[in-house]
Motif scaffolding. Sequence first.
Motif, PDB file in Angstrom:
ATOM      1  N   GLU A  52      -9.927   0.976  -7.948  1.00  0.00           N
ATOM      2  CA  GLU A  52      -9.856   2.504  -8.279  1.00  0.00           C
ATOM      3  C   GLU A  52     -10.353   2.868  -9.274  1.00  0.00           C
ATOM      4  OE1 GLU A  52      -9.003   4.415  -5.616  1.00  0.00           O
ATOM      5  OE2 GLU A  52      -8.987   2.487  -4.529  1.00  0.00           O
ATOM      6  N   VAL A 110       0.813  -1.109  -0.026  1.00  0.00           N
ATOM      7  CA  VAL A 110       0.004  -0.074  -0.083  1.00  0.00           C
ATOM      8  C   VAL A 110       0.700   1.116   0.194  1.00  0.00           C
ATOM      9  CG1 VAL A 110      -1.467   1.466   1.419  1.00  0.00           C
ATOM     10  CG2 VAL A 110      -2.045  -1.083   1.060  1.00  0.00           C
ATOM     11  N   GLY A 113      -3.180   9.806  -3.846  1.00  0.00           N
ATOM     12  CA  GLY A 113      -2.407   8.793  -2.908  1.00  0.00           C
ATOM     13  C   GLY A 113      -2.689   8.673  -1.324  1.00  0.00           C
ATOM     14  N   VAL A 148      -6.063   6.484  -0.831  1.00  0.00           N
ATOM     15  CA  VAL A 148      -6.028   5.325  -1.132  1.00  0.00           C
ATOM     16  C   VAL A 148      -5.189   4.463  -0.013  1.00  0.00           C
ATOM     17  CG1 VAL A 148      -4.606   3.478  -2.446  1.00  0.00           C
ATOM     18  CG2 VAL A 148      -6.030   5.163  -3.651  1.00  0.00           C
ATOM     19  N   THR A 149      -4.058   5.297   0.573  1.00  0.00           N
ATOM     20  CA  THR A 149      -3.381   4.742   1.642  1.00  0.00           C
ATOM     21  C   THR A 149      -4.302   4.729   2.963  1.00  0.00           C
ATOM     22  OG1 THR A 149      -1.217   5.838   0.829  1.00  0.00           O
ATOM     23  CG2 THR A 149      -1.343   5.197   3.152  1.00  0.00           C
ATOM     24  N   SER A 179       0.407   3.305  -3.547  1.00  0.00           N
ATOM     25  CA  SER A 179      -0.686   4.358  -3.720  1.00  0.00           C
ATOM     26  C   SER A 179      -0.040   5.589  -4.452  1.00  0.00           C
ATOM     27  CB  SER A 179      -0.894   4.835  -1.972  1.00  0.00           C
ATOM     28  OG  SER A 179      -1.591   3.716  -1.479  1.00  0.00           O
TER      29      SER A 179
END
Length: 447
Positions: A197, A139, A310, A313-314, A143
Motif C-alpha cells: 500500500e 484483512v 479501508g 483494501v478490503t 484495513s
Amino acid sequence: MEKKYTNTANLLTFILGSAFGIIMFLVPVPHGATFTTLLDFFCSFLKKSFGASLPYLVTGCVTFAGAVSLYDYIFKPAWIREHDVFSKVFSSSPLYLCSKVLGAIFAIMCLFKVGPEYIISVDTGATMLGLCNTLFCIVLSFSFIMPFLTDCGIMEFLGVIMRPVVHPLFRVPGRASVDLMASWFGASNAAVILTREQYNRGFYTKREAGYIMTNFSLVSIPFCLIIATTIGIEQYFPAFYLCICLVGIILAAIIARIPPISTVPNTYRESVGKNLDEHVPEDVELLPYAVEMACRRANSFGIKGIISGGMEVTLGMLFDLIPIVLSWGILALMVATYTPIFQWLSYPMGMYLNVLGVADAFKVAPATLVGFADMFIPALLITGIESVETKFIIGVLSLVQIIYMTEVGAIIIKSEVPLNFGKLVIIFLERTIIAIPLIVAFARLVF
C-alpha cells in the motif's frame, strides 16, 4: 513563505492517531505463555466470533471472486470496467483469472471434503483454507486500522529520524523501519500488505518496495517460538531468535547490493509519482523537521479517507488476493508433499551442508528448499532428527528465507512491484546459500 503545519490540531492527530496505530500494530501484549499484538488479538477474536461459519465465508468470497472475474473476462461489463475499484479487483489477466477460478474450485472441494486426497488433505488444501481463514480476519481488522499507522505522521517522523541509519545500511527510506516492526511483532503478510500500500501511494520506489517485501518481512516472534517448540529446541530460544535477527540483518545488507534486487528500477509507481521527502534541509534541526513532516501528513488525515481507503483494501484482499493465495498455495504444497521434486533439487544443498560439517546433511537437505512452498514444512521434516545443532540450523534457516509462496510470495507477485516468480526463486536461493554458513558458524558458538 512556506506554510507551517505544526499546530495543536495536527500535533494531537499525529500523537493520538499514531499512538493508536502503534498500540494496535507494534506493542506486544501478554497472551498465554507468549505474547501477541492487539491487532492479532482482535483477529483471533474475529475468528472465534465467526466460528464454524468462517470457512463458508471465505469459500463464498473466493467463489464469488472467481465467478465475477470470469463474467468480466467474457462479457466485459461497463459497471466493472469503468469503476476504478471494481476493475482492479475483478478485471484479471488470463493467468490470474485461471488462478481465481481454480481457487474457487479448490475452496469448495476443501470445504465439503470432496475430491482427491492430495488436494483436500491436511497437508495441502485444509492447511491453505485455514491460512486463508486467518488472512480473511487479518484483512477485516487490518484495513481500517492501517491508516492510523500510515497516515497520522508516525512513518514520516520515523522516516526522518531513522534515515541516517536505515538508508546507508539497507538503501531504503527510514519509514521502512515501521514495516520491519510490524512483521516482528505482528504478521509477515500484514507487513507485506503494508509495504504494498505504501508503494501504491508513492512512498517507495519499485526497488525499495521489492527489497522491503523480500528482506524485512520476517515472521513474528510468537511464530518463531512455535517453530522452536515444534522442533524441540525451545530451551535455546534466546540464542535461536538472536541468530535469526543477526543473520536477517546481514542478509538484508547484502541482498540490497546484488541482483535481482539491485537491478529493479528505482522509480516510483508511474500513476502516482513520488510522495516522499525525508531529506533534512541544511539549516533545519532534525527533530523539529521530523515533527513538521509528521504534522504535514496528519493535516490530511480524516474519517472519509479511513473508510474509502479501508474499503478499497478490503475488497482487493478478499476478492483478488485471497483466491490467488489459496490456489497457488495448494499447488505449492501439493508439489512439496506429494512429489519427489524437492528431494531431487536438494541434492546440491546436501553436498553444501556436508562440506560445512552439518550432521544428517543429505537427510535434512530437502528442508532447505521446501520452505519456498511454506515456512512450516521444514520444521515438520526435521522433527525426527537427533542432532540439536542441525535442528537449530534448519529452524533458523526456515525463518530467514522469507519467500514463502503460501503467504508473502503470492502477495508479492500479485502486487504491482516488478518481482516475478523467477526473481523470487533467485532471491530465495540467495538468502538460503548466504545464510547457511552464517547460521552454521553461530550454531557452533552455541553448541
